[in-house]
Enzyme design. Structure first.
Site, PDB file in Angstrom:
ATOM      1  N   TYR A 169      46.394  64.223  47.829  1.00 46.51           N
ATOM      2  CA  TYR A 169      47.181  62.976  47.817  1.00 46.51           C
ATOM      3  C   TYR A 169      47.429  62.489  49.242  1.00 46.51           C
ATOM      4  O   TYR A 169      47.894  63.239  50.094  1.00 46.51           O
ATOM      5  CB  TYR A 169      48.518  63.203  47.105  1.00 46.51           C
ATOM      6  CG  TYR A 169      49.437  62.003  47.194  1.00 46.51           C
ATOM      7  CD1 TYR A 169      49.001  60.754  46.755  1.00 46.51           C
ATOM      8  CD2 TYR A 169      50.716  62.109  47.719  1.00 46.51           C
ATOM      9  CE1 TYR A 169      49.823  59.643  46.845  1.00 46.51           C
ATOM     10  CE2 TYR A 169      51.555  61.003  47.802  1.00 46.51           C
ATOM     11  CZ  TYR A 169      51.097  59.774  47.367  1.00 46.51           C
ATOM     12  OH  TYR A 169      51.904  58.671  47.463  1.00 46.51           O
ATOM     13  N   ASP A 182      40.306  72.116  52.675  1.00 42.82           N
ATOM     14  CA  ASP A 182      38.865  71.880  52.492  1.00 42.82           C
ATOM     15  C   ASP A 182      38.092  73.190  52.640  1.00 42.82           C
ATOM     16  O   ASP A 182      37.136  73.461  51.909  1.00 42.82           O
ATOM     17  CB  ASP A 182      38.341  70.880  53.533  1.00 42.82           C
ATOM     18  CG  ASP A 182      39.087  69.553  53.482  1.00 42.82           C
ATOM     19  OD1 ASP A 182      39.593  69.192  52.399  1.00 42.82           O
ATOM     20  OD2 ASP A 182      39.159  68.879  54.529  1.00 42.82           O
ATOM     21  N   ASN A 209      33.857  67.650  55.128  1.00 41.57           N
ATOM     22  CA  ASN A 209      34.325  68.952  55.619  1.00 41.57           C
ATOM     23  C   ASN A 209      33.958  70.049  54.608  1.00 41.57           C
ATOM     24  O   ASN A 209      33.464  71.122  54.973  1.00 41.57           O
ATOM     25  CB  ASN A 209      35.854  68.981  55.781  1.00 41.57           C
ATOM     26  CG  ASN A 209      36.384  67.996  56.809  1.00 41.57           C
ATOM     27  OD1 ASN A 209      35.632  67.438  57.587  1.00 41.57           O
ATOM     28  ND2 ASN A 209      37.689  67.792  56.808  1.00 41.57           N
ATOM     29  N   ALA A 258      42.505  73.366  56.276  1.00 45.94           N
ATOM     30  CA  ALA A 258      42.552  74.640  55.545  1.00 45.94           C
ATOM     31  C   ALA A 258      42.203  74.443  54.074  1.00 45.94           C
ATOM     32  O   ALA A 258      41.501  75.260  53.475  1.00 45.94           O
ATOM     33  CB  ALA A 258      43.938  75.269  55.675  1.00 45.94           C
ATOM     34  N   ARG A 306      49.364  77.376  48.867  1.00 41.27           N
ATOM     35  CA  ARG A 306      50.668  77.341  49.517  1.00 41.27           C
ATOM     36  C   ARG A 306      50.592  77.765  50.977  1.00 41.27           C
ATOM     37  O   ARG A 306      51.380  78.585  51.430  1.00 41.27           O
ATOM     38  CB  ARG A 306      51.673  78.158  48.725  1.00 41.27           C
ATOM     39  CG  ARG A 306      51.103  79.474  48.317  1.00 41.27           C
ATOM     40  CD  ARG A 306      51.901  80.352  47.376  1.00 41.27           C
ATOM     41  NE  ARG A 306      53.240  79.988  47.017  1.00 41.27           N
ATOM     42  CZ  ARG A 306      54.051  80.776  46.322  1.00 41.27           C
ATOM     43  NH1 ARG A 306      53.626  81.969  45.921  1.00 41.27           N
ATOM     44  NH2 ARG A 306      55.266  80.407  46.023  1.00 41.27           N
ATOM     45  N   GLY A 365      36.314  64.114  57.475  1.00 37.14           N
ATOM     46  CA  GLY A 365      36.486  63.534  56.142  1.00 37.14           C
ATOM     47  C   GLY A 365      36.546  64.709  55.183  1.00 37.14           C
ATOM     48  O   GLY A 365      35.746  65.637  55.299  1.00 37.14           O
ATOM     49  N   ASP A 374      39.027  69.664  62.321  1.00 36.40           N
ATOM     50  CA  ASP A 374      39.182  69.759  60.876  1.00 36.40           C
ATOM     51  C   ASP A 374      38.142  70.656  60.230  1.00 36.40           C
ATOM     52  O   ASP A 374      38.372  71.202  59.158  1.00 36.40           O
ATOM     53  CB  ASP A 374      39.076  68.363  60.249  1.00 36.40           C
ATOM     54  CG  ASP A 374      40.213  67.454  60.723  1.00 36.40           C
ATOM     55  OD1 ASP A 374      41.065  67.914  61.508  1.00 36.40           O
ATOM     56  OD2 ASP A 374      40.241  66.290  60.301  1.00 36.40           O
ATOM     57  N   TYR A 400      42.542  53.924  60.686  1.00 39.66           N
ATOM     58  CA  TYR A 400      42.077  52.545  60.844  1.00 39.66           C
ATOM     59  C   TYR A 400      40.862  52.435  59.923  1.00 39.66           C
ATOM     60  O   TYR A 400      39.719  52.495  60.366  1.00 39.66           O
ATOM     61  CB  TYR A 400      41.714  52.273  62.305  1.00 39.66           C
ATOM     62  CG  TYR A 400      42.899  52.400  63.238  1.00 39.66           C
ATOM     63  CD1 TYR A 400      43.369  53.655  63.626  1.00 39.66           C
ATOM     64  CD2 TYR A 400      43.550  51.278  63.717  1.00 39.66           C
ATOM     65  CE1 TYR A 400      44.468  53.781  64.453  1.00 39.66           C
ATOM     66  CE2 TYR A 400      44.645  51.395  64.556  1.00 39.66           C
ATOM     67  CZ  TYR A 400      45.103  52.642  64.914  1.00 39.66           C
ATOM     68  OH  TYR A 400      46.194  52.769  65.737  1.00 39.66           O
TER      69      TYR A 400
END
Ligand code: ATP
Length: 317
Positions: free
Chosen positions: A167, A260, A38, A258, A229, A34, A296, A105
């Site tokens: 987003y 986070d 993270n 990356a 970027r 999440g 992550d 989900y």
């Protein structure tokens, strides 16, 4: 007292261990993830204290989430176990070595039922920084209200607000997102964005140069803007002054996380009173670390590991 308080949804991540159609995966790896947690883990790895607010279901997946977050040293005392809904899931498959497919989900999940009552005002007021992302307001009307309540509390108490636009197109339309994210940016002191997110929020001409995007974001209100970027690094505007953030050269195996990590590196130094140069250096190092490891957040660096990036072919004995 926490350095960083954050709120959001953390899900269980089911990950295919091999490349190929998911229906032929005989086993799935079980992990968690999440964006907000993270980031919070990134803060604790770098020596800071972080508290996480969110909901999990009263199920084994929810217990796994809380076990992992607690094990990583987060303060989860404000987390809510919701008996009415299950913990959300995220399923990751790789169809080719380059193409990762992520499915959520999470509609109606416990995490999406976050509401303003879950936001402990005293906890927010006690923070050095409140960190939010553009994911949480997209989860549900109550989650959106929770984010707004946390931001209002922080603004009133003089606690700086950090916003990662983050987003997620699967959760809401570009139009809805642009309006809400723009409003949140106006209440934020620190803003993290990618180029696409900047263009979404700003509605500027297509060919607007990168550094101008950062300036336009700063014009929305945040004194610190970090425009990322990927492998090309980042550009920052801090108190009106531009800074180039060069990337580290690393072998990237998984780009997810990356952003986070970068935010965690920046905020971890900010709460320690680090200079702009130090904040940006740690942000870039943490971002680079995150892409070198699948998962992550698992690859997020401890403070004493940051120097490993400078070494080629290091063997540590
Ligand atoms: P995410 O995939 O987590 O959503 P993001 O799109 O928010 O990431 P990126 O721009 O991909 O954010 O990465 C954030 C920062 O991490 C970059 O500005 C850069 O400093 C570092 N970084 C990302 N990818 C690489 C890479 N391949 N090599 C070196 N550094 C990287």
């Amino acid at each position: 007292t926490p350095d960083v308080v954050t709120l959001g949804e953390t899900m269980v991540l089911l990950r295919a261990p091999h490349i190929g159609p998911l229906r032929h995966a005989r086993t799935l790896d079980v992990a968690t993830g999440g964006a907000e947690s993270n980031l919070a883990i990134g803060i604790t790895r770098l020596g800071g204290r972080a508290a996480w607010i969110g909901r999990v279901g009263d199920d084994e997946f929810g217990r796994l989430v809380l076990t992992v977050l607690g094990g990583e040293g987060l303060d989860t005392r404000a987390a809510v176990v919701d008996p009415e809904a299950p913990t959300g899931l995220m399923v990751k498959a790789r169809r080719t070595s380059a193409a990762t497919d992520v499915r959520y989900y999470r509609a109606g999940s416990a995490g999406s039922r976050l509401c303003p009552d879950d936001v402990n005002p005293a906890l927010v007021r006690s923070a050095r920084i409140l960190h939010i992302t553009g994911i949480t307001p997209a989860l549900s009307p109550t989650a959106r209200a929770a984010v707004r309540a946390a931001v209002a509390e922080a603004n009133a108490a003089g606690v700086p607000v950090s916003l990662d636009l983050n987003y997620r197109r699967a959760l809401w339309s570009a139009e809805d997102a642009a309006g809400e994210l723009r409003a949140l940016a106006g209440h934020a002191d620190i803003l993290f964005a990618t180029e696409d997110e900047a263009r979404l929020v700003l509605k500027v001409p297509d060919h607007t140069p990168f550094v101008d995007l950062a300036r336009e974001l700063a014009a929305l209100g945040p004194a610190q803007v970090l425009l990322k970027r990927g492998a090309r690094g980042a550009v920052a505007i801090v108190d009106g002054r531009p800074h180039e953030v060069p990337p580290h050269r690393v072998h990237a195996v998984d780009p997810v996380g990356a952003g986070d990590a970068f935010a965690a590196g920046y905020l971890a130094e900010l709460v320690r009173g680090g200079s702009v140069a130090t904040r940006l250096a740690t942000a870039a190092a943490a971002g680079a670390f995150a892409v070198t490891v699948p998962g992550d957040w698992e690859g997020l660096p401890r403070r004493d590991e940051l120097r490993l990036l400078a070494q080629d072919d290091a063997v540590i004995r």
